[in-house]
Design a protein around this motif. Structure first.
Motif, PDB file in Angstrom:
ATOM      1  N   ALA A 293       0.845  -1.205   0.000  1.00 35.16           N
ATOM      2  CA  ALA A 293       0.000   0.000   0.000  1.00 35.16           C
ATOM      3  C   ALA A 293       0.878   1.252   0.000  1.00 35.16           C
ATOM      4  O   ALA A 293       0.604   2.233  -0.699  1.00 35.16           O
ATOM      5  CB  ALA A 293      -0.916  -0.013   1.221  1.00 35.16           C
ATOM      6  N   ARG A 294       1.945   1.178   0.769  1.00 31.38           N
ATOM      7  CA  ARG A 294       2.879   2.300   0.856  1.00 31.38           C
ATOM      8  C   ARG A 294       3.527   2.547  -0.498  1.00 31.38           C
ATOM      9  O   ARG A 294       3.592   3.669  -0.980  1.00 31.38           O
ATOM     10  CB  ARG A 294       3.932   1.955   1.911  1.00 31.38           C
ATOM     11  N   LYS A 295       3.988   1.443  -1.123  1.00 27.47           N
ATOM     12  CA  LYS A 295       4.648   1.569  -2.429  1.00 27.47           C
ATOM     13  C   LYS A 295       3.699   2.171  -3.457  1.00 27.47           C
ATOM     14  O   LYS A 295       4.120   2.907  -4.344  1.00 27.47           O
ATOM     15  CB  LYS A 295       5.114   0.188  -2.936  1.00 27.47           C
ATOM     16  N   ALA A 296       2.415   1.837  -3.344  1.00 22.50           N
ATOM     17  CA  ALA A 296       1.435   2.348  -4.313  1.00 22.50           C
ATOM     18  C   ALA A 296       1.057   3.797  -4.015  1.00 22.50           C
ATOM     19  O   ALA A 296       0.317   4.418  -4.783  1.00 22.50           O
ATOM     20  CB  ALA A 296       0.186   1.467  -4.291  1.00 22.50           C
ATOM     21  N   GLY A 297       1.535   4.338  -2.895  1.00 23.23           N
ATOM     22  CA  GLY A 297       1.217   5.728  -2.547  1.00 23.23           C
ATOM     23  C   GLY A 297      -0.162   5.898  -1.946  1.00 23.23           C
ATOM     24  O   GLY A 297      -0.727   7.002  -1.952  1.00 23.23           O
ATOM     25  N   MET A 298      -0.735   4.818  -1.427  1.00 25.28           N
ATOM     26  CA  MET A 298      -2.082   4.920  -0.833  1.00 25.28           C
ATOM     27  C   MET A 298      -2.018   5.645   0.512  1.00 25.28           C
ATOM     28  O   MET A 298      -0.995   5.633   1.189  1.00 25.28           O
ATOM     29  CB  MET A 298      -2.659   3.511  -0.619  1.00 25.28           C
ATOM     30  N   THR A 299      -3.126   6.243   0.899  1.00 26.69           N
ATOM     31  CA  THR A 299      -3.257   6.815   2.245  1.00 26.69           C
ATOM     32  C   THR A 299      -3.555   5.661   3.203  1.00 26.69           C
ATOM     33  O   THR A 299      -4.514   4.916   2.983  1.00 26.69           O
ATOM     34  CB  THR A 299      -4.439   7.808   2.269  1.00 26.69           C
ATOM     35  N   ILE A 300      -2.743   5.527   4.231  1.00 27.03           N
ATOM     36  CA  ILE A 300      -2.928   4.394   5.151  1.00 27.03           C
ATOM     37  C   ILE A 300      -3.649   4.865   6.414  1.00 27.03           C
ATOM     38  O   ILE A 300      -3.248   5.844   7.049  1.00 27.03           O
ATOM     39  CB  ILE A 300      -1.562   3.765   5.494  1.00 27.03           C
ATOM     40  N   ILE A 301      -4.712   4.175   6.747  1.00 25.22           N
ATOM     41  CA  ILE A 301      -5.469   4.500   7.966  1.00 25.22           C
ATOM     42  C   ILE A 301      -5.598   3.217   8.793  1.00 25.22           C
ATOM     43  O   ILE A 301      -5.877   2.146   8.246  1.00 25.22           O
ATOM     44  CB  ILE A 301      -6.869   5.060   7.630  1.00 25.22           C
ATOM     45  N   GLY A 302      -5.371   3.345  10.100  1.00 20.90           N
ATOM     46  CA  GLY A 302      -5.450   2.167  10.967  1.00 20.90           C
ATOM     47  C   GLY A 302      -6.502   2.331  12.045  1.00 20.90           C
ATOM     48  O   GLY A 302      -7.132   3.390  12.190  1.00 20.90           O
ATOM     49  N   VAL A 303      -6.681   1.258  12.798  1.00 23.51           N
ATOM     50  CA  VAL A 303      -7.583   1.295  13.959  1.00 23.51           C
ATOM     51  C   VAL A 303      -6.791   0.782  15.156  1.00 23.51           C
ATOM     52  O   VAL A 303      -5.660   0.331  15.018  1.00 23.51           O
ATOM     53  CB  VAL A 303      -8.834   0.420  13.742  1.00 23.51           C
ATOM     54  N   THR A 304      -7.407   0.847  16.305  1.00 20.26           N
ATOM     55  CA  THR A 304      -6.788   0.267  17.504  1.00 20.26           C
ATOM     56  C   THR A 304      -7.805  -0.643  18.191  1.00 20.26           C
ATOM     57  O   THR A 304      -9.014  -0.448  18.042  1.00 20.26           O
ATOM     58  CB  THR A 304      -6.323   1.360  18.488  1.00 20.26           C
ATOM     59  N   VAL A 305      -7.318  -1.632  18.913  1.00 20.65           N
ATOM     60  CA  VAL A 305      -8.244  -2.441  19.716  1.00 20.65           C
ATOM     61  C   VAL A 305      -8.476  -1.780  21.072  1.00 20.65           C
ATOM     62  O   VAL A 305      -9.315  -2.220  21.843  1.00 20.65           O
ATOM     63  CB  VAL A 305      -7.738  -3.893  19.907  1.00 20.65           C
TER      64      VAL A 305
END
Ligand SMILES: NC(=O)c1ccc[n+]([C@@H]2O[C@H](COP(=O)([O-])OP(=O)(O)OC[C@H]3O[C@@H](n4cnc5c(N)ncnc54)[C@H](O)[C@@H]3O)[C@@H](O)[C@H]2O)c1
Length: 438
Positions: free
Chosen positions: A41-53
């Motif tokens: 995803a990083r290589k493709a230049g995507m915006t990365i969004i995460g969550v937390t438990v």
């Protein structure tokens, strides 16, 4: 039963590009499978969004991350994290003021747990509370995501959640026997699964490992509709496990780690993807090989199926890069121990009739047996002792390779997925690694 449908050709699709959004549904740990996808995803230049438990406070109440924890997690992910606790399972949930399932099993002892009974009507109430808490949190996460996902962009939801072992002392002791015990300390998985405690744990596995995928697909329906109406596409992936084909006697053959007590939950996960697929939602469960991560380290012996990857690499692309992998593994072994001797030990292990009797796809997930535990755990211990350092193992190196191979396979196949359930076995992973390096 799902048909065994391994991915056989390297996927060529490439849907995702700069500005598209990658959502990691679960937390990211150092050796975890999700790193393979995040790298792509990083290589493709995507915006990365995460969550937390989320985290538990001293009274076991679920809380969001502190500013400091959030900053560390975001730096690790390389993206923003929506700080709403998405802890799944119901082991610590209950109607206000009532006992949680963890409270209910807290007094079980090593002597009593096999006959101790649980109040299932109350457990069901706790489950409902847990599910509704989780779904409400998903709704909050989706509201926030909705603001961050531009019209017309493509969205990749990557589910990584698995788990659900309640934190009680008695289960630590039982787990040590079921997953690590041999000889006098052996305990059969059947004993666990026949007990009320075991049945409770399986229900919790279903919630964490499987149903969360359903709640993700349902909870993101509005985002999916908006994105699709504006020219974008939405994809869902999850990590499954249902055995792996590895190179045995010169042929790729299906085998499995036993005892995989999460097996029923993983099959439920497959059915969730199949049902979504029938509704036109592109959701794919990728059944991945056994590797060593924070989550799998408890299963002693799970790593033994990794060694034949060395043969798969030679079969798919012998050459300097493959030789360098063999050499890197050689260097981890004690003076006077050859990699060939180690691999011979693995061959003998796999040729043993006890192991062969567990290569039964239709009967998966099978209960363990004392003969299996003695052989598998004994072999695991023997192989570990062949290393210079118990903390730097050949299986660390091979796990990292498998993880690296799954990243592009999943990322590209998901651009145009061919099925709701696919196996990534050693053949395709070796082919992908060859393409990357050789
Ligand atoms: N390690 C293996 O051998 C292997 C093999 C095939 C599939 N998988 C699957 O890959 C996925 C990632 O696992 P991994 O081995 O990389 O380990 P990991 O420890 O890196 O990941 C485990 C994930 O589960 C989440 N999680 C744990 N308990 C949770 C809970 N109660 N509620 C919500 N989320 C919870 C964590 O946040 C994390 O994202 C899992 O679905 C796992 O079953 C692992």
């Amino acid at each position: 039963m799902t048909a065994l449908t391994p991915l056989r050709t390297i996927p060529q699709g490439n849907l995702f590009r700069q500005g598209d959004v990658f959502v990691l549904f679960g937390e990211l740990f150092g050796r975890g499978y999700a790193n393979g996808l995040i790298n792509e995803a990083r290589k493709a230049g995507m915006t990365i969004i995460g969550v937390t438990v989320g985290r538990r406070d001293e009274n076991n109440a679920l809380r969001a991350l502190t500013d400091e924890e959030l900053a560390v997690a975001e730096a690790n992910l390389g993206g923003r994290i929506i700080n709403v606790p998405l802890m799944a399972g119901f082991d610590l949930d209950a109607p206000a003021g009532e006992l949680t399932p963890t409270d209910m099993i807290a007094d079980m002892s090593l002597k009593s747990w096999q006959t101790d009974k649980l109040d299932w009507a109350h457990i069901e109430k706790c489950r409902e509370v847990g599910v509704s808490r989780f779904k409400n949190s998903v709704a909050q996460v989706m509201a926030e995501l909705d603001r961050r996902i531009p019209d017309g962009s493509n969205v990749f939801f990557a589910h990584t959640m698995a788990g659900g072992i309640p934190k009680v002392k008695v289960f630590l002791a039982i787990a040590n026997r079921i997953y690590k015990g041999r000889g006098e300390r052996f305990m059969s998985t059947r004993a666990l699964l026949d007990s009320d405690l075991g049945k409770l744990i399986l229900k919790n596995f279903d919630e964490v490992t499987a149903n969360t995928f359903q709640y993700l697909i349902e909870g993101s329906a509005a985002i999916r509709a908006r994105v699709e109406q504006t020219g974008g596409q939405v994809r869902y992936t999850a990590y499954g496990y249902h055995g792996t084909e590895i190179l045995l006697d010169g042929e790729y053959q299906w085998q499995t780690y036993t005892s995989y007590t999460q097996g029923q939950a993983k099959m439920r996960l497959e059915r969730i993807a199949e049902a979504a697929w029938e509704q036109g939602v592109k959701a794919t469960v990728y059944n991945c090989p056994e590797i060593r991560t924070n989550s799998s380290d408890i299963f002693v012996g799970v790593e033994l199926s990794l060694f034949p990857l060395l043969f798969a690499l030679r079969k798919e692309c012998d050459g300097p890069w493959v030789e360098a992998q063999w050499q890197a593994c050689r260097e981890l072994l004690q003076e006077g121990t050859s990699l060939e001797a180690l691999l011979q030990r693995i061959d003998d292990y796999n040729a043993n009739d006890v192991m062969k009797s567990f290569r039964n796809y239709a009967a998966w997930p099978m209960d363990n047996s004392e003969a299996l535990a003695n052989l598998m755990i004994g072999t695991s211990e023997e192989i570990t002792q062949m290393h210079k350092d118990r903390k730097a193992l050949v299986t660390d190196h091979l796990s990292a390779l498998v993880l690296e191979g799954t990243g592009p396979l999943m990322f590209r196949e998901t651009s145009q997925p061919s099925a709701p359930v696919l196996w990534l076995s050693h053949d395709i992973i070796a082919k992908q690694l060859c393409l990357l390096h050789a």
